[in-house]
Enzyme design. Sequence first.
Site, PDB file in Angstrom:
ATOM      1  N   CYS A 186     -19.249  15.916 -64.904  1.00 44.47           N
ATOM      2  CA  CYS A 186     -20.527  15.660 -64.232  1.00 44.47           C
ATOM      3  C   CYS A 186     -21.566  16.588 -64.846  1.00 44.47           C
ATOM      4  CB  CYS A 186     -20.405  15.804 -62.719  1.00 44.47           C
ATOM      5  SG  CYS A 186     -19.907  17.435 -62.128  1.00 44.47           S
ATOM      6  N   ASN A 240     -20.707  20.587 -62.691  1.00 45.57           N
ATOM      7  CA  ASN A 240     -19.290  20.922 -62.471  1.00 45.57           C
ATOM      8  C   ASN A 240     -19.096  21.766 -61.204  1.00 45.57           C
ATOM      9  OD1 ASN A 240     -16.549  22.696 -64.072  1.00 45.57           O
ATOM     10  ND2 ASN A 240     -16.486  20.726 -63.119  1.00 45.57           N
ATOM     11  N   CYS A 271     -19.915  19.882 -57.994  1.00 46.06           N
ATOM     12  CA  CYS A 271     -19.829  18.889 -56.911  1.00 46.06           C
ATOM     13  C   CYS A 271     -18.858  17.757 -57.268  1.00 46.06           C
ATOM     14  CB  CYS A 271     -21.211  18.316 -56.590  1.00 46.06           C
ATOM     15  SG  CYS A 271     -22.382  19.540 -55.962  1.00 46.06           S
ATOM     16  N   ARG A 272     -19.352  16.780 -58.037  1.00 51.56           N
ATOM     17  CA  ARG A 272     -18.577  15.544 -58.198  1.00 51.56           C
ATOM     18  C   ARG A 272     -17.289  15.712 -58.991  1.00 51.56           C
ATOM     19  NH1 ARG A 272     -23.463  12.428 -60.784  1.00 51.56           N
ATOM     20  NH2 ARG A 272     -23.797  14.576 -61.474  1.00 51.56           N
ATOM     21  N   SER A 273     -17.369  16.281 -60.192  1.00 53.71           N
ATOM     22  CA  SER A 273     -16.151  16.297 -61.029  1.00 53.71           C
ATOM     23  C   SER A 273     -15.055  17.211 -60.480  1.00 53.71           C
ATOM     24  CB  SER A 273     -16.469  16.579 -62.499  1.00 53.71           C
ATOM     25  OG  SER A 273     -17.030  17.855 -62.693  1.00 53.71           O
ATOM     26  N   ASP A 333     -25.026  11.561 -57.194  1.00 52.41           N
ATOM     27  CA  ASP A 333     -25.011  13.027 -57.198  1.00 52.41           C
ATOM     28  C   ASP A 333     -25.465  13.533 -55.822  1.00 52.41           C
ATOM     29  OD1 ASP A 333     -25.281  15.695 -57.629  1.00 52.41           O
ATOM     30  OD2 ASP A 333     -26.601  15.519 -59.374  1.00 52.41           O
TER      31      ASP A 333
HETATM   32  P1  4NP Z   1     -22.656  17.899 -60.033  1.00 54.73           P
HETATM   33  O1  4NP Z   1     -23.971  18.169 -59.136  1.00 54.73           O
HETATM   34  O2  4NP Z   1     -23.156  17.448 -61.382  1.00 54.73           O
HETATM   35  O3  4NP Z   1     -21.948  16.818 -59.286  1.00 54.73           O
HETATM   36  O4  4NP Z   1     -21.885  19.209 -60.080  1.00 54.73           O
HETATM   37  C1  4NP Z   1     -25.023  18.967 -59.556  1.00 54.73           C
HETATM   38  C2  4NP Z   1     -24.909  20.339 -59.510  1.00 54.73           C
HETATM   39  C3  4NP Z   1     -25.977  21.126 -59.892  1.00 54.73           C
HETATM   40  C4  4NP Z   1     -27.154  20.548 -60.342  1.00 54.73           C
HETATM   41  C5  4NP Z   1     -27.261  19.174 -60.396  1.00 54.73           C
HETATM   42  C6  4NP Z   1     -26.180  18.371 -59.998  1.00 54.73           C
HETATM   43  N1  4NP Z   1     -28.266  21.357 -60.709  1.00 54.73           N
HETATM   44  O5  4NP Z   1     -29.318  20.821 -61.032  1.00 54.73           O
HETATM   45  O6  4NP Z   1     -28.137  22.605 -60.733  1.00 54.73           O
END
Ligand code: 4NP
Length: 164
Positions: free
Chosen positions: A20, A23, A25-27, A134
């Site tokens: 993702c 790294n 939340c989703r993955s 997301d």
């Molecule tokens: P992820 O979510 O890609 O599912 O881990 C996010 C985590 C952090 C950010 C964006 C999405 N950020 O902009 O910091």
Amino acid sequence: MSNSDLMTPQTSPTSILFVCLGNICRSPLVEAVARQRCAEAGLDVRFASCGTGNWHVGKGADPRMLEAAAEAGYDLSQHRARQVRAGDFLAYDWVLAMDADNLDALLPLRGSQGAPVELFLPWAGISEPVEFPDPYFGDEEGFSEAVALAERAVDGLIARLQSR
Ligand code: 4NP
């Protein structure tokens, strides 16, 4: 072992990297759900996750993701974020991106011999949604919805791995 066994190309996925953006939340969620459910199903598959971005490298999972996952019985407490590296495309059989932006970021890193890079949800047999939403900029509900979607997708992943 016969000659034909020796000549059969190794196409079965035995290791999968989920990717993702951050790294956190989703993955890591999908990694934990896949690891736990595949172990329960008796499937021997290696899972890992990483992000295309570097903002959260070394940090644990987002506390909102940690809590929603824990409520459903998945432990993300040991997770530490890392960024994708070129060697990942040789170390894993499949690299599965959570959304189109991350897929686009991964493709130039892949190299000609690298693992296939695909969108996770369609790979797992899910056509709607095509991209894993997301939850990072949303409310708590988005995190529990992410857990439900990860479980649905991992059902598809297990079905795919069992049919190989
Ligand atoms: P992820 O979510 O890609 O599912 O881990 C996010 C985590 C952090 C950010 C964006 C999405 N950020 O902009 O910091």
